[in-house]
Design a protein around this motif. Structure first.
Motif, PDB file in Angstrom:
ATOM      1  N   VAL B  76      20.347  42.892  36.037  1.00  0.00           N
ATOM      2  CA  VAL B  76      21.252  41.809  36.459  1.00  0.00           C
ATOM      3  C   VAL B  76      22.441  41.779  35.510  1.00  0.00           C
ATOM      4  CG1 VAL B  76      19.466  40.420  37.521  1.00  0.00           C
ATOM      5  CG2 VAL B  76      19.948  40.155  35.088  1.00  0.00           C
ATOM      6  N   PRO B  77      23.598  41.394  36.004  1.00  0.00           N
ATOM      7  CA  PRO B  77      24.772  41.341  35.129  1.00  0.00           C
ATOM      8  C   PRO B  77      24.645  40.223  34.103  1.00  0.00           C
ATOM      9  CG  PRO B  77      25.391  41.329  37.454  1.00  0.00           C
ATOM     10  CD  PRO B  77      23.932  41.066  37.401  1.00  0.00           C
ATOM     11  N   THR B  78      25.477  40.301  33.085  1.00  0.00           N
ATOM     12  CA  THR B  78      25.440  39.276  32.036  1.00  0.00           C
ATOM     13  C   THR B  78      26.250  38.041  32.454  1.00  0.00           C
ATOM     14  OG1 THR B  78      27.298  40.444  31.033  1.00  0.00           O
ATOM     15  CG2 THR B  78      25.122  40.869  30.115  1.00  0.00           C
ATOM     16  N   GLY B  79      27.011  38.153  33.506  1.00  0.00           N
ATOM     17  CA  GLY B  79      27.822  37.015  33.954  1.00  0.00           C
ATOM     18  C   GLY B  79      29.090  37.540  34.580  1.00  0.00           C
ATOM     19  N   ASN B  80      30.067  36.663  34.795  1.00  0.00           N
ATOM     20  CA  ASN B  80      31.338  37.085  35.371  1.00  0.00           C
ATOM     21  C   ASN B  80      32.439  37.040  34.326  1.00  0.00           C
ATOM     22  OD1 ASN B  80      30.336  37.586  37.894  1.00  0.00           O
ATOM     23  ND2 ASN B  80      30.769  35.527  38.671  1.00  0.00           N
ATOM     24  N   ILE B  81      33.502  37.750  34.651  1.00  0.00           N
ATOM     25  CA  ILE B  81      34.669  37.718  33.754  1.00  0.00           C
ATOM     26  C   ILE B  81      35.904  37.407  34.596  1.00  0.00           C
ATOM     27  CG2 ILE B  81      33.663  39.301  32.066  1.00  0.00           C
ATOM     28  CD1 ILE B  81      35.321  41.534  33.294  1.00  0.00           C
ATOM     29  N   PRO B  82      36.878  36.753  33.993  1.00  0.00           N
ATOM     30  CA  PRO B  82      38.076  36.386  34.760  1.00  0.00           C
ATOM     31  C   PRO B  82      38.860  37.623  35.177  1.00  0.00           C
ATOM     32  CG  PRO B  82      37.945  35.191  32.673  1.00  0.00           C
ATOM     33  CD  PRO B  82      36.904  36.252  32.621  1.00  0.00           C
ATOM     34  N   LEU B  83      39.362  37.593  36.403  1.00  0.00           N
ATOM     35  CA  LEU B  83      40.164  38.713  36.903  1.00  0.00           C
ATOM     36  C   LEU B  83      41.447  38.875  36.075  1.00  0.00           C
ATOM     37  CD1 LEU B  83      40.444  40.882  39.094  1.00  0.00           C
ATOM     38  CD2 LEU B  83      41.596  39.192  40.524  1.00  0.00           C
ATOM     39  N   ALA B  84      41.911  37.770  35.566  1.00  0.00           N
ATOM     40  CA  ALA B  84      43.129  37.825  34.743  1.00  0.00           C
ATOM     41  C   ALA B  84      42.912  38.689  33.506  1.00  0.00           C
ATOM     42  CB  ALA B  84      43.526  36.401  34.340  1.00  0.00           C
ATOM     43  N   GLU B  85      41.692  38.628  32.946  1.00  0.00           N
ATOM     44  CA  GLU B  85      41.375  39.465  31.782  1.00  0.00           C
ATOM     45  C   GLU B  85      41.381  40.938  32.177  1.00  0.00           C
ATOM     46  OE1 GLU B  85      40.965  38.806  28.714  1.00  0.00           O
ATOM     47  OE2 GLU B  85      40.577  36.661  28.535  1.00  0.00           O
ATOM     48  N   VAL B  86      40.896  41.188  33.372  1.00  0.00           N
ATOM     49  CA  VAL B  86      40.874  42.565  33.877  1.00  0.00           C
ATOM     50  C   VAL B  86      42.298  43.082  34.003  1.00  0.00           C
ATOM     51  CG1 VAL B  86      40.228  44.040  35.824  1.00  0.00           C
ATOM     52  CG2 VAL B  86      38.708  42.196  35.079  1.00  0.00           C
ATOM     53  N   ASP B 241      42.728  32.640  43.665  1.00  0.00           N
ATOM     54  CA  ASP B 241      43.896  33.303  43.092  1.00  0.00           C
ATOM     55  C   ASP B 241      43.498  34.065  41.849  1.00  0.00           C
ATOM     56  OD1 ASP B 241      43.404  30.674  41.980  1.00  0.00           O
ATOM     57  OD2 ASP B 241      45.090  31.166  40.663  1.00  0.00           O
ATOM     58  N   VAL B 242      44.332  34.978  41.413  1.00  0.00           N
ATOM     59  CA  VAL B 242      44.003  35.850  40.286  1.00  0.00           C
ATOM     60  C   VAL B 242      43.671  35.038  39.057  1.00  0.00           C
ATOM     61  CG1 VAL B 242      44.991  37.539  38.681  1.00  0.00           C
ATOM     62  CG2 VAL B 242      45.338  37.782  41.140  1.00  0.00           C
ATOM     63  N   ALA B 243      44.400  33.965  38.884  1.00  0.00           N
ATOM     64  CA  ALA B 243      44.186  33.171  37.682  1.00  0.00           C
ATOM     65  C   ALA B 243      42.770  32.637  37.614  1.00  0.00           C
ATOM     66  CB  ALA B 243      45.181  32.030  37.642  1.00  0.00           C
ATOM     67  N   GLY B 244      42.175  32.310  38.750  1.00  0.00           N
ATOM     68  CA  GLY B 244      40.856  31.704  38.698  1.00  0.00           C
ATOM     69  C   GLY B 244      39.744  32.635  39.168  1.00  0.00           C
ATOM     70  N   ARG B 245      40.107  33.750  39.755  1.00  0.00           N
ATOM     71  CA  ARG B 245      39.090  34.635  40.324  1.00  0.00           C
ATOM     72  C   ARG B 245      38.338  35.393  39.234  1.00  0.00           C
ATOM     73  NH1 ARG B 245      42.150  36.919  45.642  1.00  0.00           N
ATOM     74  NH2 ARG B 245      41.323  35.362  47.059  1.00  0.00           N
ATOM     75  N   GLU B 246      37.137  35.790  39.624  1.00  0.00           N
ATOM     76  CA  GLU B 246      36.303  36.509  38.661  1.00  0.00           C
ATOM     77  C   GLU B 246      35.755  37.786  39.283  1.00  0.00           C
ATOM     78  OE1 GLU B 246      33.377  33.600  37.598  1.00  0.00           O
ATOM     79  OE2 GLU B 246      34.471  33.087  35.782  1.00  0.00           O
ATOM     80  N   VAL B 247      35.459  38.690  38.446  1.00  0.00           N
ATOM     81  CA  VAL B 247      34.687  39.864  38.852  1.00  0.00           C
ATOM     82  C   VAL B 247      33.498  39.948  37.898  1.00  0.00           C
ATOM     83  CG1 VAL B 247      36.632  41.161  39.828  1.00  0.00           C
ATOM     84  CG2 VAL B 247      36.073  41.392  37.395  1.00  0.00           C
ATOM     85  N   THR B 248      32.662  40.918  38.122  1.00  0.00           N
ATOM     86  CA  THR B 248      31.448  40.977  37.291  1.00  0.00           C
ATOM     87  C   THR B 248      31.627  41.923  36.110  1.00  0.00           C
ATOM     88  OG1 THR B 248      30.225  40.625  39.318  1.00  0.00           O
ATOM     89  CG2 THR B 248      28.954  41.259  37.388  1.00  0.00           C
ATOM     90  N   VAL B 249      32.091  43.116  36.395  1.00  0.00           N
ATOM     91  CA  VAL B 249      32.352  44.082  35.312  1.00  0.00           C
ATOM     92  C   VAL B 249      33.610  44.862  35.668  1.00  0.00           C
ATOM     93  CG1 VAL B 249      29.964  44.463  34.539  1.00  0.00           C
ATOM     94  CG2 VAL B 249      30.894  45.850  36.407  1.00  0.00           C
ATOM     95  N   VAL B 250      34.125  45.526  34.685  1.00  0.00           N
ATOM     96  CA  VAL B 250      35.207  46.455  34.957  1.00  0.00           C
ATOM     97  C   VAL B 250      34.868  47.779  34.268  1.00  0.00           C
ATOM     98  CG1 VAL B 250      36.608  45.532  33.045  1.00  0.00           C
ATOM     99  CG2 VAL B 250      37.704  46.858  34.846  1.00  0.00           C
ATOM    100  N   LEU B 251      35.021  48.849  35.031  1.00  0.00           N
ATOM    101  CA  LEU B 251      34.738  50.187  34.503  1.00  0.00           C
ATOM    102  C   LEU B 251      36.058  50.803  34.050  1.00  0.00           C
ATOM    103  CD1 LEU B 251      32.397  51.454  37.397  1.00  0.00           C
ATOM    104  CD2 LEU B 251      31.820  49.993  35.449  1.00  0.00           C
ATOM    105  N   LEU B 252      36.098  51.227  32.801  1.00  0.00           N
ATOM    106  CA  LEU B 252      37.354  51.726  32.248  1.00  0.00           C
ATOM    107  C   LEU B 252      37.298  53.213  31.960  1.00  0.00           C
ATOM    108  CD1 LEU B 252      38.239  48.982  29.561  1.00  0.00           C
ATOM    109  CD2 LEU B 252      38.978  49.110  31.924  1.00  0.00           C
ATOM    110  N   GLN B 253      38.459  53.826  32.123  1.00  0.00           N
ATOM    111  CA  GLN B 253      38.649  55.209  31.649  1.00  0.00           C
ATOM    112  C   GLN B 253      39.724  55.167  30.588  1.00  0.00           C
ATOM    113  OE1 GLN B 253      39.699  57.827  34.842  1.00  0.00           O
ATOM    114  NE2 GLN B 253      37.655  58.739  34.947  1.00  0.00           N
ATOM    115  N   TYR B 254      39.483  55.835  29.461  1.00  0.00           N
ATOM    116  CA  TYR B 254      40.478  55.836  28.395  1.00  0.00           C
ATOM    117  C   TYR B 254      41.671  56.710  28.784  1.00  0.00           C
ATOM    118  CZ  TYR B 254      36.760  54.035  25.344  1.00  0.00           C
ATOM    119  OH  TYR B 254      35.768  53.294  24.774  1.00  0.00           O
ATOM    120  N   ALA B 255      42.815  56.282  28.264  1.00  0.00           N
ATOM    121  CA  ALA B 255      44.003  57.109  28.461  1.00  0.00           C
ATOM    122  C   ALA B 255      43.969  58.305  27.522  1.00  0.00           C
ATOM    123  CB  ALA B 255      45.263  56.285  28.226  1.00  0.00           C
TER     124      ALA B 255
END
Lengths: 230, 426
Positions: B76-86, B241-255
């Motif tokens: 299970v995920p640890t929680g949600n994160i704000p889309l704005a952070e993403v 809206d983006v300011a209040g929306r959340e996602v669960t995780v974000v998968l990143l690739q380094y530049a």
């Protein structure tokens, strides 16, 4: 030694044993010089412990003598290495042990065929069938040893010993523990079959009942006896 | 008559001893086969699923939990994160690509994942039927999902809240199946993919956005806290809206590889987010799994050693019973080498039978285990796959056979024919 022995081969003694000595620790068995010619039938007789089986083992190359020399058909056994000696024995020497010791997992036919295979000879179903028929075992070819009577098993052992047309047939106490009738039957079988194949026969026994059937005798005692007069 | 025929006849004469040796060896080889197949496929699968993902960012919590839920969709995920952070992360120069995922709902035990199109592209997913989703509330099914649920393009379904079966349904916001993905051997096979907007829309219908629903407590907490409101402690529902929306995780690739040095630390220290490295956490997980694997290896080793002993004893016992046969064979012209070879051949035949039986058992067991795992919506493993390493199991079995046969073969070759056949006569 070819199965169809020519005249030159006939002149060569089948067994030429000289100054044979076999040591067992501090004990030693000494054997007289001895020659066996083609088609001769010899009885080696003596009490238990006199060295009969040891002599047969030396002739078959199953033992290396401590001293002396054995040649079979002109071939000095000492000159043959392990595997070559085994192959020579398989091809030129037939051996009938006291017990038939047929391989229990094989049919009678396979037991006889085994002798050809282990001697490195090509398959010869006709020869195997002929030997079995000669010994009255044609109808038992597909039977396993436990399905045979004692007499049949003994004949199968003879068939196995003869299938490669050996120049020398050795038999070690083949009549031990047999009643008179079975003893006579076994002797008839060996003498007749060896004769039919032109092999020399050497039969070792302590059984006095067989003496009369042999004109050539080698008597062994605790110490090897002198060779018999020709 | 030939050596092989002679040997097989001899083996058949001692079925009990031969059978026991074969069985023991088969059990040892089967255990090793299961380990090889299971761990190999799991490592392979983990590697494939995590390939190309350098960092996973989620709500504060266990890094391994973030990896397990964000990449492998196991925990299970640890929680949600704000889309704005993403969005802020996406703008960082150290980040080449960021793929936000929104979790929270499921269907038939399969997770519904709100993901951007590049998520499917990342795993080289392609539809075997239909197409990829192009609009909210459209969904494409992973191959395993389609196979298990029987759904196809054109069908509709409603997700259930939470990541396990049995959660309350979102019947008012059904998904439309527009495609089925071809099997790819990746995590996509057991996911239902939809645009992230779909997940938001389903929960907006309730007046809320998704929670990072848990299969058990989390989902139930969401329900308990008022499913309509979705304002449970597992993460307040996002707004539209983006300011209040959340996602669960974000998968990143380094530049660039240098990002590995600074980015995780920066995220962990300067934000309310948690960054976890798949490479590190997966290695840690496999190390933990490795302890169990080592125990099983030791167990298999004991079985194999027992098999070697049983094989040796079976051969010795069989040869003792056949000593007259061996003597006769020597008398008939068999060399010591041939007797030695016959005995070794017997051992090799038994070892081969044990190895083949063990491989078959191992593959069968893994296939059964794979079926059970698939029913539990876990990463699938299959027994219907041959690995190159299995050839070494056969070699191992032969080596065991040869070692076990050494003493019996030597003993057989040394048979004193003269003594044995004379029955003690001189």
């Amino acid at each position: 030694m070819a199965p169809d022995r020519d005249e030159a081969a006939a002149m060569t003694p089948v067994v030429d044993a000289r100054a044979l000595l076999q040591r067992f620790g501090v004990l030693a068995l000494e054997f007289p010089d001895w020659h066996v010619s083609l088609r001769e039938q010899w009885l080696v007789i003596g009490p238990s412990g006199s060295g009969k089986s040891t002599l047969l083992a030396l002739l078959a190359g199953l033992r290396r003598p401590s001293a002396g020399r054995v040649a079979i058909g002109g071939q000095d056994l000492a000159a043959l290495s392990g595997a070559a000696l085994d192959r020579f024995r398989g091809r030129h020497i037939g051996f009938v042990p006291q017990q038939p010791h047929l391989v229990a997992t094989l049919t009678l036919r396979d037991n006889v065929e085994l002798a050809r295979y282990l001697a490195g000879l090509p398959r010869d179903p006709a020869r195997v069938a002929a030997v079995l028929a000669r010994l009255g075992l044609a109808g038992r070819a597909d039977h396993r040893p436990h399905q045979l009577s004692r007499g049949e098993a003994q004949r199968a052992a003879v068939a196995r010993a003869l299938v490669n047309r050996p120049a020398l047939l050795l038999a070690d106490e083949p009549t031990a523990h047999l009643d008179d009738a079975a003893c006579a039957e076994t002797l008839d079988l060996l003498l007749h079959q060896a004769g039919e194949d032109g092999a020399a026969l050497v039969l070792a026994t302590h059984d006095g009942r067989v003496k009369a059937r042999f004109s050539h005798r080698l008597a062994l005692g605790g110490v090897a006896s002198a060779p018999p007069a020709p | 008559m030939n050596l092989l025929r002679l040997t097989t006849r001899e083996l058949r004469a001692n079925p009990l001893g031969s059978g026991l040796a074969v069985l023991l060896l088969a059990l040892g080889i089967a255990t090793l086969t299961v380990l090889l197949l299971f761990v190999g496929q799991l490592e392979d699968r983990f590697g494939r699923d995590a390939r190309g993902i350098d960092l996973v960012v989620g709500a504060k919590g266990s890094p391994m939990q973030i990896i397990l839920s964000g990449i492998y969709h196991l925990d299970v995920p640890t929680g949600n994160i704000p889309l704005a952070e993403v969005r802020r992360l996406q703008a960082l120069p150290q980040v080449r690509r960021a793929m936000p995922l929104a979790l929270g709902d499921s269907f038939g035990g399969f997770r519904i994942v709100g993901a951007p199109p590049e998520y499917v592209a990342h795993y080289e997913g392609r539809p075997s039927a239909g197409r990829l989703p192009g609009a909210p509330m459209e969904a494409v099914l992973g191959a395993e999902v389609a196979a298990r649920t029987g759904m196809k393009p054109g069908d509709a379904f409603a997700g259930a809240h939470g990541l396990a079966e049995g959660g309350p349904g979102h019947d008012e916001a059904p998904y439309q199946v527009v495609g089925v993905l071809a099997p790819g051997g990746t995590v996509l096979d057991r996911l239902i993919l939809t645009p992230v907007d779909s997940v938001w829309r389903v929960h907006e219908g309730h007046g809320a956005a998704p929670t990072a629903g848990t299969p058990g407590a989390g989902a139930h907490a969401a329900v308990r806290d008022g499913h309509d409101g979705h304002d449970g402690p597992q993460g307040a529902d996002a707004v539209a809206d983006v300011a209040g929306r959340e996602v669960t995780v974000v998968l990143l690739q380094y530049a660039s590889p240098l990002a590995a040095v600074s980015l995780p630390r920066m995220i962990n220290q300067a934000t309310a987010l948690q960054a976890a490295s798949p490479a590190f956490e997966t290695a840690r997980l496999l190390r933990l799994v490795g302890v169990g694997r080592d125990v099983l290896h030791a167990f298999a080793g004991m079985l194999v050693a027992g098999a070697a002993a049983a094989l040796g004893v079976a051969l010795l016992s069989a040869l003792r019973g056949r000593r007259y046969d061996i003597a006769v064979m020597r008398l008939l012209g068999a060399s010591r080498a041939k007797i030695f070879t016959v005995t070794l051949l017997e051992a090799l035949l038994l070892a081969t039978a044990g190895a083949l039986l063990g491989l078959a058992l191992g593959h069968g067991l893994v296939e059964v285990l794979g079926g059970w795992l698939a029913r539990e919506h876990q990463p699938a493993v299959t027994g219907l796959r041959l690995l190159p390493g299995e050839g070494w199991l056969l070699v191992l079995a032969w080596a065991i056979g040869l070692v076990a046969a050494g003493l019996p073969a030597w003993s057989a070759a040394r048979t004193d024919v003269a003594v044995l056949l004379s029955g003690g006569n001189s």
